[in-house]
Enzyme design. Structure first.
Site, PDB file in Angstrom:
ATOM      1  N   SER A   1      15.048   3.047  49.204  1.00  0.00           N
ATOM      2  CA  SER A   1      16.328   2.363  49.389  1.00  0.00           C
ATOM      3  C   SER A   1      17.456   3.394  49.219  1.00  0.00           C
ATOM      4  O   SER A   1      17.434   4.426  49.886  1.00  0.00           O
ATOM      5  CB  SER A   1      16.437   1.188  48.404  1.00  0.00           C
ATOM      6  OG  SER A   1      17.473   0.320  48.756  1.00  0.00           O
ATOM      7  N   TRP A   2      18.413   3.180  48.326  1.00  0.00           N
ATOM      8  CA  TRP A   2      19.421   4.210  48.061  1.00  0.00           C
ATOM      9  C   TRP A   2      18.752   5.507  47.600  1.00  0.00           C
ATOM     10  O   TRP A   2      19.255   6.608  47.852  1.00  0.00           O
ATOM     11  CB  TRP A   2      20.437   3.729  47.025  1.00  0.00           C
ATOM     12  CG  TRP A   2      21.257   4.840  46.456  1.00  0.00           C
ATOM     13  CD1 TRP A   2      21.118   5.433  45.237  1.00  0.00           C
ATOM     14  CD2 TRP A   2      22.335   5.546  47.116  1.00  0.00           C
ATOM     15  NE1 TRP A   2      22.039   6.466  45.088  1.00  0.00           N
ATOM     16  CE2 TRP A   2      22.790   6.542  46.220  1.00  0.00           C
ATOM     17  CE3 TRP A   2      22.946   5.431  48.358  1.00  0.00           C
ATOM     18  CZ2 TRP A   2      23.833   7.415  46.536  1.00  0.00           C
ATOM     19  CZ3 TRP A   2      23.986   6.298  48.680  1.00  0.00           C
ATOM     20  CH2 TRP A   2      24.423   7.272  47.763  1.00  0.00           C
TER      21      TRP A   2
ATOM     22  N   ASP B   1      11.643  -6.046  56.022  1.00  0.00           N
ATOM     23  CA  ASP B   1      12.668  -5.631  55.055  1.00  0.00           C
ATOM     24  C   ASP B   1      14.008  -6.222  55.488  1.00  0.00           C
ATOM     25  O   ASP B   1      14.528  -5.890  56.545  1.00  0.00           O
ATOM     26  CB  ASP B   1      12.739  -4.097  55.034  1.00  0.00           C
ATOM     27  CG  ASP B   1      13.618  -3.547  53.928  1.00  0.00           C
ATOM     28  OD1 ASP B   1      14.555  -4.257  53.499  1.00  0.00           O
ATOM     29  OD2 ASP B   1      13.386  -2.398  53.515  1.00  0.00           O
TER      30      ASP B   1
ATOM     31  N   HIS C   1      11.235  -5.348  51.253  1.00  0.00           N
ATOM     32  CA  HIS C   1      11.955  -4.133  50.857  1.00  0.00           C
ATOM     33  C   HIS C   1      11.384  -3.459  49.610  1.00  0.00           C
ATOM     34  O   HIS C   1      11.409  -2.241  49.494  1.00  0.00           O
ATOM     35  CB  HIS C   1      13.427  -4.505  50.610  1.00  0.00           C
ATOM     36  CG  HIS C   1      14.298  -3.348  50.229  1.00  0.00           C
ATOM     37  ND1 HIS C   1      14.582  -2.305  51.096  1.00  0.00           N
ATOM     38  CD2 HIS C   1      14.964  -3.058  49.076  1.00  0.00           C
ATOM     39  CE1 HIS C   1      15.386  -1.430  50.499  1.00  0.00           C
ATOM     40  NE2 HIS C   1      15.619  -1.862  49.258  1.00  0.00           N
TER      41      HIS C   1
ATOM     42  N   GLY D   1      19.843   1.619  44.331  1.00  0.00           N
ATOM     43  CA  GLY D   1      21.163   1.108  43.990  1.00  0.00           C
ATOM     44  C   GLY D   1      22.160   1.459  45.091  1.00  0.00           C
ATOM     45  O   GLY D   1      22.061   0.898  46.178  1.00  0.00           O
TER      46      GLY D   1
END
Length: 316
Positions: A112-113, A267, A295, A45
């Site tokens: 990711s986050w 990605d 991704h 996120g």
């Protein structure tokens, strides 16, 4: 099919509700082996929440698997709340969870986050990390955010980009983060929900090498989209509440830890240069580039690599 690489579905053996301040209460669960290697799954996120499938990256006989929803998303409350919602708060939340669960050290697993927050936490509390398994590196610098929300990914997905910019008036499109922030914090509920859906679907459409409709549907769900869009935009408007180049500059704090970096060659959300730059300042880290992937952790090649690394860590 990614299911051939994942462990079988499991249920939590305990769930916790942890009040971390006067505003926020976090939802936490534990599954697998209570006596196993502690591992913390850190979702993306910010604002993405975790899903039951995220339990399946780990051998349930070997790992004590901890998952939680970060402030404002999933089953944590209040939903989509931006008050006291910064990187510093999330780092301290992780430390509060560790103490609450009486864990000395744990493996950090994030994409990711989730890779961003794993790195920030480990750089703040290196003595509490057994190691890191990271996917889809996001260094959260201005150029990394601009690539996805201003110009870069837009060139590869022009038809999806057209839908993403649609809620924003043409004269405001020179700064999409600011424009979206205004929409997502407005008192007009219709405009707010329309913006949240467009923001979140843009990410859902671009997360896989081939756009996956199930992913898009999940990202487009109004409950999920509102938290994801509001919290992501809030963070990105404030440079993720971290210093310029902070993650690269503080890499020295964690150079002694075993670190695996897994990244899709194609990605489009977080381009592979970010993984390479992190690996360059962590020369002892292991870099795995998946040549047929984008991704998402749910791409077969990436899923397979992630599970292989959690198995390898358990063996060692």
């Amino acid at each position: 099919m990614i299911s051939q690489y994942l462990y079988a579905p499991i249920e939590p053996y305990v769930q916790h509700s942890l009040q971390v301040d006067s505003t926020h209460t976090l939802h936490i669960e534990e599954c697998g082996n209570p006596e196993g290697i502690p591992v913390l799954f850190i979702h993306g996120g910010p604002g993405g929440g975790y899903s039951p499938i995220h339990r399946q990256f780990f051998d349930p006989l070997e790992y004590r698997i901890v998952l939680f929803d970060q402030r404002g998303c999933g089953r944590s409350r209040p939903h989509a709340c931006l008050t006291n919602n910064t990187s510093a708060h999330l780092i301290e939340d992780i430390e509060k969870i560790r103490r609450h669960l009486d864990i000395d050290k744990w493996l950090l697993f994030g994409g990711s986050w989730g890779s961003t927050l794993s790195l920030l936490y480990a750089q703040t509390y290196p003595e509490r990390a057994l190691g890191l398994i990271l996917r889809g590196i996001f260094l959260c610098r201005e150029q990394d955010v601009n690539w996805f929300y201003q110009e870069g990914a837009s060139r590869f997905y022009p038809e999806y980009w057209k839908d993403f910019i649609a809620p924003v008036e043409p004269e405001n499109r020179h700064n999409m983060i600011d424009a979206y922030h205004d929409l997502l914090t407005s008192h007009n509920e219709v405009a707010r929900m329309k913006a949240a859906e467009a923001w979140s679907i843009w990410e859902g459409r671009t997360s896989n090498l081939e756009t996956d409709q199930n992913t898009v549907n999940h990202f487009g769900d109004p409950f999920h989209a509102l938290a994801m869009a509001r919290i992501e935009c809030h963070y990105f408007q404030h440079q993720a509440f971290i210093e310029k180049d902070q993650i690269i500059n503080d890499a020295k704090n964690i150079k002694q830890l075993p670190i695996t970096i897994i990244h899709g060659r194609y990605d489009m959300v977080c381009p592979v240069n970010q993984a390479f730059e992190l690996h360059e300042v962590l020369p002892n880290s292991k870099l795995i580039i998946c040549n047929h992937s984008g991704h998402s952790a749910m791409e077969a090649e990436i899923t397979k690599a992630l599970v292989a690394e959690t198995d390898l860590f358990a063996e060692q």
